[in-house]
Design an enzyme around this catalytic site. Structure first.
Site, PDB file in Angstrom:
ATOM      1  N   CYS A 116      -3.664   5.002   4.709  1.00  0.00           N
ATOM      2  CA  CYS A 116      -3.149   5.552   3.451  1.00  0.00           C
ATOM      3  C   CYS A 116      -4.270   5.730   2.426  1.00  0.00           C
ATOM      4  O   CYS A 116      -5.129   6.577   2.607  1.00  0.00           O
ATOM      5  CB  CYS A 116      -2.001   4.686   2.925  1.00  0.00           C
ATOM      6  SG  CYS A 116      -0.985   5.577   1.726  1.00  0.00           S
ATOM      7  N   HIS A 221       1.607   4.467   7.586  1.00  0.00           N
ATOM      8  CA  HIS A 221       1.458   3.005   7.596  1.00  0.00           C
ATOM      9  C   HIS A 221       1.825   2.413   8.967  1.00  0.00           C
ATOM     10  O   HIS A 221       2.926   1.871   9.137  1.00  0.00           O
ATOM     11  CB  HIS A 221       2.318   2.370   6.493  1.00  0.00           C
ATOM     12  CG  HIS A 221       1.734   2.535   5.121  1.00  0.00           C
ATOM     13  ND1 HIS A 221       0.818   1.653   4.586  1.00  0.00           N
ATOM     14  CD2 HIS A 221       1.903   3.512   4.200  1.00  0.00           C
ATOM     15  CE1 HIS A 221       0.466   2.062   3.381  1.00  0.00           C
ATOM     16  NE2 HIS A 221       1.104   3.194   3.123  1.00  0.00           N
ATOM     17  N   GLU A 223       0.923  -0.263  10.201  1.00  0.00           N
ATOM     18  CA  GLU A 223       1.010  -1.733  10.187  1.00  0.00           C
ATOM     19  C   GLU A 223       2.447  -2.239  10.133  1.00  0.00           C
ATOM     20  O   GLU A 223       2.683  -3.429  10.373  1.00  0.00           O
ATOM     21  CB  GLU A 223       0.183  -2.308   9.021  1.00  0.00           C
ATOM     22  CG  GLU A 223       0.809  -2.211   7.635  1.00  0.00           C
ATOM     23  CD  GLU A 223       0.587  -0.854   6.974  1.00  0.00           C
ATOM     24  OE1 GLU A 223       0.140   0.088   7.644  1.00  0.00           O
ATOM     25  OE2 GLU A 223       0.880  -0.738   5.753  1.00  0.00           O
TER      26      GLU A 223
END
Ligand code: MN
Length: 257
Positions: A116, A221, A223
């Site tokens: 990001c 994202h 993660e």
């Protein structure tokens, strides 16, 4: 516990500031650290304090990879522009620290992964520019801002460039991603290739470096998407990053012994 566990590659994770409290507080969101651990790395949150010239080279010397995390908008002055009226929150301290970490990481050939803001920071560090506000500058309305309470939604598809490292890593050409950004890459930085774009409007969603050193960055994202069956491509990116860090660590240990 047995003490014969082999050391894992050490992944520096860039920090953000948190408001409130009597003293400055820094840290990061747990999912970045959880994803690095799940991929076999040892994450360490990096300092976010002033005068980086006093500490960055010494800290980077102990790392095997660095993850540039999400967060504030990069100050437009860093890419030679005046602030747009819809520019979000900026952190000159964080910009300065992360640019210094990036420069040192490149100098020593450290594997670099950006997420990001991390992708945007890397692009700016290499001379690229950003759309300061996608909805007003590229008229893609709400496509890229799915809402901060919906991190696990895969609100758009990213098309991956066939002849790219990312395609080899992800083993797919289309991947559903979340999207929580109001800025994006406009002009691509030196030595970077666009390897993923939003299927709907062509917004840059992934870049990789031509070397030296492993470099990949994504606008979404991963993660929070790596868990479960659908998480394969997102998990694979973290694993490949940690593998690159493990190779770097082997080289580092060989050259110092
Ligand atoms: Mn997006």
């Amino acid at each position: 516990m047995a003490d014969d566990t082999p050391p894992k590659p050490i992944i520096g994770v860039t920090a953000r500031q948190f408001e409130g409290g009597p003293l400055p507080r820094i840290g990061t969101y747990a999912p970045y650290l959880e994803a690095v651990i799940a991929a076999g790395g040892a994450p360490l949150v990096l300092p976010l304090i002033g005068e980086p010239e006093k500490w960055v080279s010494g800290v980077v010397a102990g790392l095997d990879g660095v993850l540039f995390t999400g967060g504030e908008d990069v100050e437009p002055a860093r890419y030679g522009e005046a602030p747009h009226e819809r520019l979000g929150v900026v952190s000159p301290l964080r910009d300065g620290v992360e640019l210094a970490v990036f420069e040192q990481a490149r100098l020593v050939g450290l594997p670099i992964f950006g997420i990001c803001r991390g992708l945007q920071l890397i692009n700016v560090a290499l001379g690229g520019t950003l759309y300061q506000d996608l909805p007003t500058e590229l008229s893609s309305a709400k496509l890229h801002a799915q809402g901060a309470t919906e991190w696990l939604d895969r609100s758009h598809t990213v098309l991956i460039e066939q002849a790219s490292a990312l395609a080899r890593i992800a083993t797919v050409q289309r991947v559903g991603t979340n999207s929580l950004h109001h800025q994006a890459i406009r002009d691509v930085g030196l030595g970077l290739s666009v390897v993923g774009r939003c299927a709907t409007d062509g917004t840059v969603e992934a870049i990789e470096g031509s070397g030296p050193g492993w470099l990949l960055a994504v606008q979404w994202h991963p993660e929070v998407l790596w868990d479960g069956v659908e998480g394969g491509p997102h998990r694979a990116i973290f694993e490949e990053f940690v593998h690159a860090a493990a190779r770097y660590r082997e080289e580092r240990c060989r050259s110092t012994h």
